[in-house]
Design a protein around this motif. Structure first.
Motif, mmCIF file in Angstrom:
data_model
loop_
_atom_site.group_PDB
_atom_site.id
_atom_site.type_symbol
_atom_site.label_atom_id
_atom_site.label_comp_id
_atom_site.label_asym_id
_atom_site.label_seq_id
_atom_site.Cartn_x
_atom_site.Cartn_y
_atom_site.Cartn_z
ATOM 1 N N LEU A 149 0.833 -1.207 0.000
ATOM 2 C CA LEU A 149 0.000 0.000 0.000
ATOM 3 C C LEU A 149 0.871 1.260 0.000
ATOM 4 C CD1 LEU A 149 -2.901 -0.984 2.444
ATOM 5 C CD2 LEU A 149 -2.877 -1.047 -0.048
ATOM 6 N N SER A 150 2.011 1.199 0.657
ATOM 7 C CA SER A 150 2.901 2.368 0.713
ATOM 8 C C SER A 150 3.528 2.691 -0.637
ATOM 9 C CB SER A 150 3.993 2.149 1.760
ATOM 10 O OG SER A 150 4.764 0.998 1.426
ATOM 11 N N ASP A 151 3.534 1.744 -1.579
ATOM 12 C CA ASP A 151 4.117 1.962 -2.913
ATOM 13 C C ASP A 151 3.089 2.410 -3.951
ATOM 14 O OD1 ASP A 151 6.568 1.185 -1.924
ATOM 15 O OD2 ASP A 151 6.413 -0.874 -2.691
ATOM 16 N N ILE A 152 1.834 2.438 -3.577
ATOM 17 C CA ILE A 152 0.779 2.748 -4.543
ATOM 18 C C ILE A 152 0.620 4.252 -4.719
ATOM 19 C CG2 ILE A 152 -1.719 2.610 -4.967
ATOM 20 C CD1 ILE A 152 -1.604 -0.184 -3.726
ATOM 21 N N GLU A 153 0.622 4.676 -5.993
ATOM 22 C CA GLU A 153 0.383 6.072 -6.347
ATOM 23 C C GLU A 153 -0.929 6.135 -7.123
ATOM 24 O OE1 GLU A 153 3.746 7.774 -8.351
ATOM 25 O OE2 GLU A 153 5.144 6.818 -6.961
ATOM 26 N N PRO A 154 -1.964 6.727 -6.538
ATOM 27 C CA PRO A 154 -3.264 6.777 -7.212
ATOM 28 C C PRO A 154 -3.210 7.353 -8.631
ATOM 29 C CG PRO A 154 -3.496 7.453 -4.935
ATOM 30 C CD PRO A 154 -2.020 7.317 -5.205
ATOM 31 N N GLU A 155 -2.297 8.260 -8.909
ATOM 32 C CA GLU A 155 -2.198 8.885 -10.234
ATOM 33 C C GLU A 155 -1.836 7.871 -11.322
ATOM 34 O OE1 GLU A 155 -0.333 10.002 -7.480
ATOM 35 O OE2 GLU A 155 -1.975 11.335 -6.940
ATOM 36 N N ALA A 156 -1.302 6.718 -10.948
ATOM 37 C CA ALA A 156 -0.926 5.691 -11.926
ATOM 38 C C ALA A 156 -2.139 4.907 -12.435
ATOM 39 C CB ALA A 156 0.096 4.730 -11.315
ATOM 40 N N PHE A 157 -3.301 5.111 -11.805
ATOM 41 C CA PHE A 157 -4.523 4.417 -12.200
ATOM 42 C C PHE A 157 -5.235 5.264 -13.250
ATOM 43 C CE2 PHE A 157 -3.233 2.534 -8.327
ATOM 44 C CZ PHE A 157 -3.667 1.220 -8.368
ATOM 45 N N GLY A 158 -5.581 4.657 -14.371
ATOM 46 C CA GLY A 158 -6.055 5.401 -15.533
ATOM 47 C C GLY A 158 -7.494 5.866 -15.509
ATOM 48 N N LEU A 159 -8.351 5.223 -14.751
ATOM 49 C CA LEU A 159 -9.759 5.606 -14.707
ATOM 50 C C LEU A 159 -10.030 6.426 -13.454
ATOM 51 C CD1 LEU A 159 -11.334 2.220 -15.840
ATOM 52 C CD2 LEU A 159 -10.894 4.249 -17.230
#
Length: 176
Positions: A149-159
């Motif tokens: 979870l600490s590595d997840i960047e919401p901006e990388a999700f396309g929708l």
């Protein structure tokens, strides 16, 4: 933005070209009086974590947003509940069998598809699966991985709805 049903020019009941926008939610036929209401489609999103607390993330293999990150999910089929839909989509995209799911929240979304703007209500479910180590990308997913979870960047999700949902999950740890 133009009316979502601008591509629908003829009344589906009588075939008349006098099929006009009635209001933001409907078109009405001037010939036969039929009114078609434009309602959002139901779509599902699976929030799956493994024993290490990592989130299962897929890469979109098709447009829209091809190549960006996503969560497993998709449109509900006719005569299918949200729970059945999310279980089917998880199986189709990852090969995993959902053993339990719990509704988390919903978000509106706009999904451009084949030149038409499809409005959806995305239903987010926390899903438990069996055999998480056997997950593999299938169907609409070109790749998948487990992410901290600490590595997840919401901006990388396309929708947009998925981005907003991931932010919500990260902020509130809604999976627990």
């Amino acid at each position: 933005m133009s009316h979502p049903m601008e591509k629908f020019r003829y009344c589906p009941l009588c075939g008349s070209a006098d099929f006009k926008v009635n209001n933001e939610k409907s078109k009405r036929c001037g010939a036969c009086g039929f009114t078609y209401y434009f309602n959002p489609g139901a779509a599902t999103v699976a929030v799956i974590t493994n024993r290490r607390g990592e989130l299962l993330v897929v890469r979109r293999g098709k447009e829209p947003a091809k190549g960006t990150l996503d969560l497993p999910g998709g449109f509900c089929d006719l005569h299918e509940s949200g729970e059945e839909g999310v279980a089917r989509e998880v199986m189709e995209e990852t090969g995993l069998r959902v053993t339990r799911c719990r509704f988390l929240f919903s978000l509106p979304n706009i999904y451009p598809y084949s030149g038409i703007v499809v409005h959806t209500v995305d239903l987010f479910f926390a899903c438990e699966v069996e055999g998480e180590e056997a997950a593999h990308a299938m169907d609409d997913a070109s790749d998948l991985r487990w992410m901290k979870l600490s590595d997840i960047e919401p901006e990388a999700f396309g929708l947009e709805s998925i981005r907003q949902g991931v932010k919500k999950i990260l902020e509130k740890n809604a999976v627990k």
